[in-house]
Write an enzyme that holds these catalytic residues in place. Structure first.
Site, PDB file in Angstrom:
ATOM      1  N   ARG A  77      25.214  17.090 -24.650  1.00  0.00           N
ATOM      2  CA  ARG A  77      25.000  16.321 -25.681  1.00  0.00           C
ATOM      3  C   ARG A  77      26.012  15.242 -26.260  1.00  0.00           C
ATOM      4  NH1 ARG A  77      22.862  16.957 -30.917  1.00  0.00           N
ATOM      5  NH2 ARG A  77      22.609  14.446 -31.782  1.00  0.00           N
ATOM      6  N   HIS A 121      25.530   9.517 -34.657  1.00  0.00           N
ATOM      7  CA  HIS A 121      25.854   9.929 -35.604  1.00  0.00           C
ATOM      8  C   HIS A 121      27.118   9.951 -35.903  1.00  0.00           C
ATOM      9  CE1 HIS A 121      26.051  14.627 -34.079  1.00  0.00           C
ATOM     10  NE2 HIS A 121      26.743  14.714 -35.817  1.00  0.00           N
ATOM     11  N   GLU A 166      20.107  13.581 -37.603  1.00  0.00           N
ATOM     12  CA  GLU A 166      20.455  13.919 -38.574  1.00  0.00           C
ATOM     13  C   GLU A 166      20.301  12.355 -39.740  1.00  0.00           C
ATOM     14  OE1 GLU A 166      23.231  16.606 -39.121  1.00  0.00           O
ATOM     15  OE2 GLU A 166      22.233  18.128 -37.768  1.00  0.00           O
ATOM     16  N   ASN A 293      18.492  20.019 -35.401  1.00  0.00           N
ATOM     17  CA  ASN A 293      19.092  20.953 -34.973  1.00  0.00           C
ATOM     18  C   ASN A 293      19.311  22.102 -36.330  1.00  0.00           C
ATOM     19  OD1 ASN A 293      20.154  19.585 -33.858  1.00  0.00           O
ATOM     20  ND2 ASN A 293      21.486  18.117 -35.321  1.00  0.00           N
ATOM     21  N   TYR A 295      20.904  25.847 -38.011  1.00  0.00           N
ATOM     22  CA  TYR A 295      21.669  26.305 -38.799  1.00  0.00           C
ATOM     23  C   TYR A 295      21.055  26.823 -39.214  1.00  0.00           C
ATOM     24  CZ  TYR A 295      24.607  22.817 -36.169  1.00  0.00           C
ATOM     25  OH  TYR A 295      25.494  22.276 -35.282  1.00  0.00           O
ATOM     26  N   GLU A 357      20.886  21.690 -31.628  1.00  0.00           N
ATOM     27  CA  GLU A 357      22.440  22.032 -31.937  1.00  0.00           C
ATOM     28  C   GLU A 357      21.824  22.972 -32.694  1.00  0.00           C
ATOM     29  OE1 GLU A 357      24.810  19.602 -35.444  1.00  0.00           O
ATOM     30  OE2 GLU A 357      24.465  18.255 -34.058  1.00  0.00           O
TER      31      GLU A 357
END
Ligand code: IFM
Length: 452
Positions: A77, A121, A166, A293, A295, A357
Site C-alpha cells: 500500500r 495521503h 484518514e 487504520n 493503533y 495500517e
C-alpha cells in the site's frame, strides 16, 4: 501452544505514504505540497526534519520491493503524490510522475506483489492550498480531476484503490489544531474541511465507476471506538461524543446516514459543515471495502484525571493500565477486536474490511555491529494485534487483509524522524536498510510457520 494461522487468501501487506518515504521532492517535475511548505516552516516538525530525502524510495524502490518480496508480502500500500502527477494541482499532467509510478507498479507485479494505491495521503499541491485548500469546495473538484488522471494512467494495473487516507487527520490536525500541514488553527473550520474531503471522495468514486475498472475501490478511515474510563453516564456520554466527532462524522455519510451533528450545539467553537443534499448522495456512492487504520483504543472521560488537556471536541483521553508506545498511544489489542466487531455490526456485515495500517513506534536500536535490530516490543505488539484480528475473523468479521505500518522507518509527520514505525530499520545517513526482528517475524507469520 496451538498454531493459529490466517485463512487462505488473506492479504498480508505493508504500507507507506509518498511524502513519508519518497524524498526527491524537487525531482521528476514534482512541485511543492503543503507538507514541503509546512516542514520547512521553523517550529513545526521535531528537529526541523523535512521529507526532502526521507528514505529516498524514489530512487530505491527496487531495493524496497526486493525486501518485501523476500518477506513474502503479497501487497504494497503506497500513496500517489498528487504534486508528482499534477504539479500545480490541476491542468498540466507530469509524464515523469506517471512514469515513476508505472515503474513502481511494474516492479511490484514482477515481484508478485499487488499494488494498492492511495490517492491522497495528505500531500496536497501547495498551489491548491493557496486557493483555500480543503476549505475550498473547488479542491474536491480538482481531486476528482486528479483521480481521473490516475485511473486513465494506471488503469487496471492497480489492484486496489483507496481514495483518502484518514480524512479526520487531514481536516482536524491540518485546519483545526495546526499540528499538521497546512498548519491552520481554527477549529471552526475543521469540519468543513472534513466535509469537503468526503465530497472529494464521493466525486472520485463516481468518476471511477465510469472507467470500467474491476479493481475494488474504498477509503481508509482512522475511526475510534473508545471505551468509557468509568462506568457512569457522563463518561458514556463522552464516548458517544467522541464517536460522533471522530468516527460517525466520517463513516455515516458513506453509509447514507448523513452527518451526526447533535454535539456541535454544545461546542460553539466547532462549526458544523454546510450540508448540501446532493453532496450527501455522492458521499454515499457504494464503496467496495472499508480500510481501517488501528493503533490504539482510548479510555474516555468527561473530566480530566491527571490534568489531561481536553480533546478539541470536549472530552478527555485518560490514562489506563495499558502500556504505551513511543507515541504515547496505549497498546490495546482487544480494542482492535472490539472495533472490528463494532464496524461489522454498524455496517451490517455489508463491507469487506482491511486493516490498512497497524503498528507501533518503539525505541529501536541497532546491535553493536549494526547488522541486527532487536525489537521484541514491536513483535509483541504485532502478535497480539494479529491474534485479535484472527479472533475477529473467527467470530464472523469479514476481514480480508492486514497491512503493517510501516515497511520501513520514515518521516513521521510532526515528529519527523524521531519515531520509528518500520519493520525495516532505516539508517538515515547512509540509507542502508536493516531488517528488524519484526520483519523476520512477519515473514514467518505469512509463511504460516509462526503462530500469532
Ligand atoms: O505515519 C502515520 C500514517 O501516515 C497515517 N496513520 C498513522 C501513522 C502513524 O502515526
Amino acid at each position: 501452544m496451538k498454531q493459529r494461522t490466517f485463512p487462505q487468501g488473506f492479504l498480508f501487506g505493508t504500507a507507506t505514504a509518498s511524502y513519508q518515504v519518497e524524498g526527491a521532492v524537487g525531482e521528476g517535475g514534482r512541485k511543492a505540497s503543503i507538507w514541503d511548505t509546512f516542514s520547512h516552516t521553523p517550529g513545526t516538525v521535531t528537529n526541523g526534519d523535512t521529507g526532502d530525502i526521507a528514505v529516498d524510495q524514489y530512487h530505491r524502490y527496487k531495493d524496497d520491493i526486493a525486501l518485501m518480496k523476500a518477506a513474502g508480502f503479497k501487497a504494497y500500500r503506497f500513496s500517489i503524490a498528487w504534486p508528482r502527477i499534477l504539479p500545480e494541482g490541476r491542468g498540466n499532467v507530469n509524464a515523469e510522475g506517471i512514469a515513476y509510478y508505472r515503474n513502481l507498479i511494474d516492479e511490484l507485479h514482477a515481484a508478485g506483489i499487488e499494488a494498492v494505491a492511495t490517492l491522497y495521503h495528505w500531500d496536497l499541491p501547495q498551489d491548491l492550498e493557496d486557493t483555500g485548500g480543503w476549505l475550498n469546495r473547488d479542491t474536491a473538484l480538482r481531486f476528482a480531476e486528479y483521480a481521473e488522471v490516475c485511473y486513465s494512467a494506471f488503469g487496471s494495473s492497480i489492484d486496489m484503490w483507496i481514495t483518502l487516507n484518514e480524512p479526520w487527520c487531514a481536516a482536524v490536525l491540518g485546519y483545526g489544531t495546526g499540528l499538521h500541514a497546512p498548519g491552520k488553527h481554527d477549529l471552526s473550520l475543521a469540519w468543513q474541511a472534513g466535509y469537503n474531503l468526503l465530497y472529494a471522495h464521493g466525486l472520485a468514486l463516481q468518476r471511477y465507476r465510469t472507467h470500467s475498472l474491476n479493481a475494488p475501490i474504498g477509503i481508509t478511515l482512522n475511526i475510534e471506538t473508545p471505551r468509557p474510563a468509568v462506568s457512569r453516564a457522563e463518561d458514556r456520554e463522552a464516548v458517544d461524543k467522541a464517536m460522533d466527532m471522530k468516527t460517525r462524522f466520517f463513516l455515516d455519510p458513506l453509509l447514507s446516514k448523513g452527518f451526526p451533528l447533535r454535539h456541535f450545539a454544545s461546542y460553539p467553537h466547532l462549526s458544523p459543515p454546510q450540508i448540501n443534499r446532493e453532496d450527501l448522495q455522492l458521499m454515499a456512492e457504494k464503496i467496495d471495502f472499508l480500510g481501517l487504520n488501528y493503533y490504539y483504543e482510548h479510555a474516555i472521560s468527561s473530566v480530566p484525571q491527571k490534568g489531561e488537556k481536553p480533546h478539541p471536541e470536549g472530552f478527555y483521553e485518560v490514562a489506563s493500565h495499558h502500556a504505551t508506545t513511543e507515541m504515547g498511544w496505549p497498546v490495546v489489542p482487544q480494542g482492535l477486536y472490539r472495533q472490528l466487531k463494532w464496524v461489522t455490526e454498524y455496517t451490517e456485515g455489508s463491507l469487506p474490511l482491511y486493516i490498512t495500517e497497524n503498528g507501533c513506534a518503539v525505541a529501536d536500536e541497532l546491535s553493536t555491529d549494526g547488522s541486527r535490530c532487536h525489537d521484541p516490543e514491536r513483535i509483541a505488539y504485532l502478535r497480539s494485534h494479529l491474534a485479535s484480528a484472527l479472533d475477529a475473523i473467527e467470530d464472523g468479521v469479514p476481514l480480508k487483509g492486514y497491512f503493517a505500518w510501516s515497511l520501513i522507518d520514515n518521516f513521521e509527520w510532526a515528529f519527523g524522524y524521531s519515531r520509528r514505525f518500520g519493520l525495516i530499520y532505516a539508517d538515515y545517513a547512509s540509507q542502508e536498510r536493516i531488517p528488524k526482528d519484526s520483519y523476520y517475524y512477519m515473514r514467518e507469520v505469512i509463511a504460516g510457520s509462526e503462530s500469532v
